[in-house]
Design a protein around this motif. Sequence first.
Motif, PDB file in Angstrom:
ATOM      1  N   THR A 193     -24.590 -24.538 -42.151  1.00 25.25           N
ATOM      2  CA  THR A 193     -24.593 -24.416 -40.692  1.00 25.25           C
ATOM      3  C   THR A 193     -25.488 -25.485 -40.073  1.00 25.25           C
ATOM      4  O   THR A 193     -26.324 -26.088 -40.754  1.00 25.25           O
ATOM      5  N   HIS A 194     -25.321 -25.679 -38.774  1.00 25.44           N
ATOM      6  CA  HIS A 194     -26.213 -26.589 -38.055  1.00 25.44           C
ATOM      7  C   HIS A 194     -27.649 -26.080 -38.088  1.00 25.44           C
ATOM      8  O   HIS A 194     -28.592 -26.878 -38.174  1.00 25.44           O
ATOM      9  N   ALA A 195     -27.808 -24.774 -38.019  1.00 28.15           N
ATOM     10  CA  ALA A 195     -29.159 -24.211 -38.051  1.00 28.15           C
ATOM     11  C   ALA A 195     -29.853 -24.546 -39.367  1.00 28.15           C
ATOM     12  O   ALA A 195     -31.054 -24.852 -39.390  1.00 28.15           O
ATOM     13  N   TYR A 196     -29.100 -24.493 -40.457  1.00 29.10           N
ATOM     14  CA  TYR A 196     -29.675 -24.844 -41.759  1.00 29.10           C
ATOM     15  C   TYR A 196     -30.060 -26.315 -41.791  1.00 29.10           C
ATOM     16  O   TYR A 196     -31.134 -26.680 -42.276  1.00 29.10           O
ATOM     17  N   ALA A 197     -29.207 -27.178 -41.257  1.00 21.92           N
ATOM     18  CA  ALA A 197     -29.513 -28.607 -41.206  1.00 21.92           C
ATOM     19  C   ALA A 197     -30.786 -28.856 -40.403  1.00 21.92           C
ATOM     20  O   ALA A 197     -31.653 -29.645 -40.804  1.00 21.92           O
ATOM     21  N   ASP A 198     -30.928 -28.174 -39.268  1.00 22.25           N
ATOM     22  CA  ASP A 198     -32.122 -28.336 -38.440  1.00 22.25           C
ATOM     23  C   ASP A 198     -33.375 -27.886 -39.193  1.00 22.25           C
ATOM     24  O   ASP A 198     -34.440 -28.520 -39.091  1.00 22.25           O
ATOM     25  N   THR A 199     -33.249 -26.788 -39.943  1.00 25.24           N
ATOM     26  CA  THR A 199     -34.393 -26.288 -40.708  1.00 25.24           C
ATOM     27  C   THR A 199     -34.822 -27.294 -41.774  1.00 25.24           C
ATOM     28  O   THR A 199     -36.017 -27.517 -41.985  1.00 25.24           O
ATOM     29  N   LEU A 200     -33.854 -27.913 -42.437  1.00 30.24           N
ATOM     30  CA  LEU A 200     -34.175 -28.922 -43.445  1.00 30.24           C
ATOM     31  C   LEU A 200     -34.958 -30.074 -42.824  1.00 30.24           C
ATOM     32  O   LEU A 200     -35.937 -30.559 -43.403  1.00 30.24           O
ATOM     33  N   VAL A 201     -34.515 -30.516 -41.666  1.00 33.03           N
ATOM     34  CA  VAL A 201     -35.209 -31.621 -40.999  1.00 33.03           C
ATOM     35  C   VAL A 201     -36.639 -31.215 -40.668  1.00 33.03           C
ATOM     36  O   VAL A 201     -37.594 -31.965 -40.936  1.00 33.03           O
ATOM     37  N   ASP A 202     -36.825 -30.033 -40.089  1.00 33.69           N
ATOM     38  CA  ASP A 202     -38.160 -29.587 -39.696  1.00 33.69           C
ATOM     39  C   ASP A 202     -39.097 -29.494 -40.894  1.00 33.69           C
ATOM     40  O   ASP A 202     -40.247 -29.969 -40.843  1.00 33.69           O
ATOM     41  N   ASP A 237     -36.783 -40.990 -31.729  1.00 35.54           N
ATOM     42  CA  ASP A 237     -37.076 -39.586 -32.038  1.00 35.54           C
ATOM     43  C   ASP A 237     -36.479 -39.292 -33.416  1.00 35.54           C
ATOM     44  O   ASP A 237     -35.290 -38.990 -33.538  1.00 35.54           O
ATOM     45  N   LEU A 238     -37.307 -39.397 -34.449  1.00 34.36           N
ATOM     46  CA  LEU A 238     -36.809 -39.258 -35.821  1.00 34.36           C
ATOM     47  C   LEU A 238     -36.183 -37.903 -36.060  1.00 34.36           C
ATOM     48  O   LEU A 238     -35.118 -37.799 -36.685  1.00 34.36           O
ATOM     49  N   ALA A 239     -36.825 -36.842 -35.591  1.00 32.55           N
ATOM     50  CA  ALA A 239     -36.292 -35.498 -35.828  1.00 32.55           C
ATOM     51  C   ALA A 239     -34.905 -35.348 -35.208  1.00 32.55           C
ATOM     52  O   ALA A 239     -33.981 -34.826 -35.845  1.00 32.55           O
ATOM     53  N   ALA A 240     -34.742 -35.818 -33.967  1.00 33.32           N
ATOM     54  CA  ALA A 240     -33.442 -35.700 -33.301  1.00 33.32           C
ATOM     55  C   ALA A 240     -32.382 -36.523 -34.027  1.00 33.32           C
ATOM     56  O   ALA A 240     -31.241 -36.080 -34.187  1.00 33.32           O
ATOM     57  N   ASP A 241     -32.767 -37.716 -34.481  1.00 32.86           N
ATOM     58  CA  ASP A 241     -31.813 -38.575 -35.176  1.00 32.86           C
ATOM     59  C   ASP A 241     -31.346 -37.934 -36.481  1.00 32.86           C
ATOM     60  O   ASP A 241     -30.161 -37.968 -36.816  1.00 32.86           O
ATOM     61  N   LEU A 242     -32.287 -37.349 -37.228  1.00 33.89           N
ATOM     62  CA  LEU A 242     -31.925 -36.727 -38.506  1.00 33.89           C
ATOM     63  C   LEU A 242     -31.118 -35.450 -38.299  1.00 33.89           C
ATOM     64  O   LEU A 242     -30.196 -35.163 -39.070  1.00 33.89           O
ATOM     65  N   ARG A 243     -31.461 -34.685 -37.277  1.00 29.43           N
ATOM     66  CA  ARG A 243     -30.661 -33.490 -36.984  1.00 29.43           C
ATOM     67  C   ARG A 243     -29.222 -33.888 -36.657  1.00 29.43           C
ATOM     68  O   ARG A 243     -28.268 -33.227 -37.091  1.00 29.43           O
ATOM     69  N   TYR A 244     -29.070 -34.953 -35.901  1.00 32.53           N
ATOM     70  CA  TYR A 244     -27.735 -35.423 -35.532  1.00 32.53           C
ATOM     71  C   TYR A 244     -26.897 -35.747 -36.772  1.00 32.53           C
ATOM     72  O   TYR A 244     -25.756 -35.309 -36.897  1.00 32.53           O
ATOM     73  N   VAL A 245     -27.471 -36.513 -37.696  1.00 30.25           N
ATOM     74  CA  VAL A 245     -26.686 -36.953 -38.847  1.00 30.25           C
ATOM     75  C   VAL A 245     -26.468 -35.813 -39.840  1.00 30.25           C
ATOM     76  O   VAL A 245     -25.399 -35.708 -40.443  1.00 30.25           O
TER      77      VAL A 245
END
Length: 206
Positions: free
Chosen positions: A187-196, A91-99
């Motif tokens: 923030t984590h939310a910002y990191a998640d947005t970048l991945v998406d 799951d690429l999205a999950a992996d990138l969000r994690y890192v």
Amino acid sequence: MSDAKAPDASRRSERSRRAIFDAALALVSETGYAKTTIEGIAARAGVGKQTIYRWWPSKAAVLLDAFLDLAARANEALSGEGASEIPDTGDLAADLRYVLRATVDEMNDPAFDGPSRALAAEGIVDPELGARFTEALLEPQLQYYVRRITAAQAAGDVDPGVDPRVALELLVGPLHHRWLHRTLPLTHAYADTLVDLALRGLAPRD
């Protein structure tokens, strides 16, 4: 004849190095890079300043080695071989969000923030130091992304025509820009947005 062993010089040197590293990192975090001096580091570490000059030409060089040592110890604490690699769960999205979330946590940690900002600034005026910082710390970390994105291309999750180096910059570039210039909170939310957003642009073409 005495059975007492001679002092272990290598062990003594390692203790001194560790004390110097800890002192340099602490002083930069407490007082800032500009106010940190070789004399101050020596006093905090309990060594003579000539001991420091014997191993390093400047406080920037001390701080660089101290920061690299800190990063190495952090990787070891994560545990074991390959711990620094980006996970590949399928799951690429999950992996990138994690890192990226882990990177946000590190950037917000005062133990990393002060020294890394100082080295980033010093690397601008000292190209040799900047090149060493990039080669020893940044480039290996960027290669984790290259390998994960290349694997995602092979799995059909990322456009095979995309340069992995450009792809990783879509992820880490905005993060570092916000951190460096303090434009908005990290923030984590910002990191998640970048991945998406990045994965939308990296998706395979029909």
